[in-house]
Design a protein around this motif. Structure first.
Motif: not given
Length: 525
Positions: A175-181, A183-189, A203-210, A253-256
């Motif tokens: 659920d990409w509306r959850h802030p911890e998600v 934050d985790m992926f910024e750490d991964v980057l 991968d599946v760049a168009h699918g993160l937010v429903k 917003d994720v990709y910005r």
């Protein structure tokens, strides 16, 4: 020399880790195997390699089910092997793009295991899309969405709730509306940027937010429910569908945020989106100046063998990316689709068309993505049922993607064709691949491998200097004539040989006998 923004005109070679080169001898490709074979990519003439996921994973979807985003699966090696690969690639002048899978984790990921243990309504479950079911006692899925791999996109857990998985049931959607998600992926980057990688394929760049309500998908009467992923028709001709699970405005917003992270690092780090969007215009939104640097343009891949269709794709693509100042991308094959020699008819005709389409694509402005083995002219393999392992095969009973993932042949006249030191690869190779190995084709002027080497060498002479303007010349329905700076590419999709236009031949996809034969392309200067 590459331009300051190396990715704008780069040719990137996709490495499917399992099937590229096996260093250890277990029949499965690995990171050391890739490092061993990097000179092949240098000699081929590509600028970068994109490596499919090699992270810790149960391998239910061959690595696209990630259990730990900051470690290497022992099947493929160690973090030290990943570092050595990046270092060696840079020594050879190659950039390294790694695959990031942010739409879903593996069901073995610590977060999902915690979610199962914590129960309904818990903070742990809020990182994923858990919902109560519909109907009596919640026995029906929360909505009518279907998995890309077939069947319902929901699975019920022991306490009665359901979780969303747009792919396999072992790949729960975050659920990409959850802030911890986020934050985790910024750490991964940052983890991989700090280790020197040059970019990420998303991968599946168009699918993160429903769509937040998770409402039912509206399907016209007479149509079947589906995932919305294209299956063969040209994107420029698709009927727009209601897709509440894909391409929601908030995904940008994720990709910005990610773009801001990359801009903290030197070396023109980049993001390229795998975004199966419905129109060229929606694809272009992913590559606005403050978001991704590139997005895969699947229109070229999905177009039929037709000069007018290719012309439509070129026009539509360039018109879509121009307002946002992005560079277009072009691709004909990858690990998810039937190899293009087979799509174009197979055999000698399919190979001739594949080479011609490739040469035409490489003349266009922007960057091109190649899939391992296409430089050898490999076709789709009819993999026996007992050797299939694509999760879509198990969910639908339909032939999956294994046929484009067969390990590639390097040398010799029998399996494993130099893929590894011994033993059968994880998918058996055909018995007739001996003439297609890298060793067999090297030095043969008529081979597909030498054609690719010649085309990429010629491309380097104009790719960064010919400009981004393209002129399509009217030559009838069967001929595609593309002028870009000093180079004119001519593709004959018709059934008759046509006179060769004036100009010096830079490279041709096949013999030029009495003019430009059918299923052949040429670059003229």
């Amino acid at each position: 020399m590459t331009s300051p923004e190396w990715w704008r005109h780069a040719v990137t070679y996709q490495v499917y880790v399992r099937s590229f080169a096996d260093h250890t001898g277990d029949g499965i490709g690995d990171l050391e195997g890739i490092t061993d074979r990097l000179p092949h990519l240098r000699d081929l003439g590509v600028d970068a390699l994109w490596i499919t996921p090699f992270y810790t994973s149960p391998q239910k979807d061959h690595g696209y089910d990630v259990a730990d985003y900051t470690d290497v699966d022992p099947l493929f090696g160690t973090l030290a092997d990943a570092d050595a690969l990046t270092t060696r690639a840079h020594e050879l002048g190659l950039k390294v793009i790694v695959d990031l899978v942010p739409n879903h984790t593996s069901s073995a990921h610590t977060w999902f295991q915690q979610a199962l243990e914590a129960g309904a309504g818990s903070p742990e479950r809020a990182r994923y899309l858990f919902r109560d079911g519909r109907g009596t006692e919640g026995v029906e899925p929360p909505n009518n969405w279907q998995s890309v791999f077939g069947g319902p996109a929901w699975t019920r857990v022991a306490d009665g709730q359901w979780y969303l998985h747009l792919f396999d049931s072992t790949q729960p959607d975050l659920d990409w509306r959850h802030p911890e998600v986020g934050d985790m992926f910024e750490d991964v980057l940052r983890f991989w940027l700090d280790r020197g990688v040059d970019g990420f394929r998303i991968d599946v760049a168009h699918g993160l937010v429903k769509e937040e309500s998770l409402r039912d998908q509206v399907v016209p009467e007479g149509e079947a429910l589906g995932s919305g992923a294209p299956t063969g028709e040209s994107m420029v001709e698709r009927t727009l569908r209601d897709e509440p699970m894909w391409d929601q405005p908030e995904v940008h917003d994720v990709y910005r945020r990610w773009r801001r992270v990359l801009e903290e690092y030197d070396g023109d780090r980049m993001l390229v989106a795998e975004a199966w969007t419905q129109t060229p215009e929606s694809m272009a939104r992913f590559v606005r100046p403050d978001e991704m640097h590139q997005a895969f343009n699947f229109s070229w891949l999905l177009a039929p063998w037709s000069a007018t269709s290719f012309a439509d794709v070129i026009t539509g693509t360039l018109e879509a990316v121009a307002p946002v100042g992005a560079s277009p991308t072009w691709v004909l094959s990858n690990h998810d689709v039937v190899r293009h020699p087979t799509r174009y008819g197979g055999g000698a005709v399919g190979l001739a068309r594949a080479r011609a389409a490739t040469l035409t694509m490489l003349a266009l402005p922007g960057s091109s993505y190649l899939y391992q083995g296409e430089e050898l002219g490999l076709e789709q393999v009819d993999v026996a049922e007992e050797n299939r392992s694509d999760p879509s095969w198990f969910r639908t009973g339909e032939v999956g993607r294994d046929g484009c993932r067969v390990p590639i042949p390097w040398s010799g006249d029998a399996s494993p064709y130099g893929f590894g030191p011994s033993g059968q690869p994880w998918i058996p190779q055909p018995d007739d691949w001996g003439p297609l190995t890298v060793a067999a084709q090297t030095g043969d002027p008529g081979s597909t491998l030498e054609f690719y080497r010649a085309a990429l060498a010629a491309r380097r002479t104009f790719a960064t200097t010919a400009g981004d303007d393209v002129e399509l010349l009217d030559a009838g329905d069967d001929l595609l004539v593309v002028r870009r700076g000093p180079v004119t590419a001519v593709l004959n999709c018709g059934a008759e040989t046509v006179p060769l236009p004036e100009g010096e031949v830079l490279v041709a996809s096949g013999p030029l006998e009495g003019g430009l034969p059918p299923d052949t392309a040429v670059w003229l200067q």
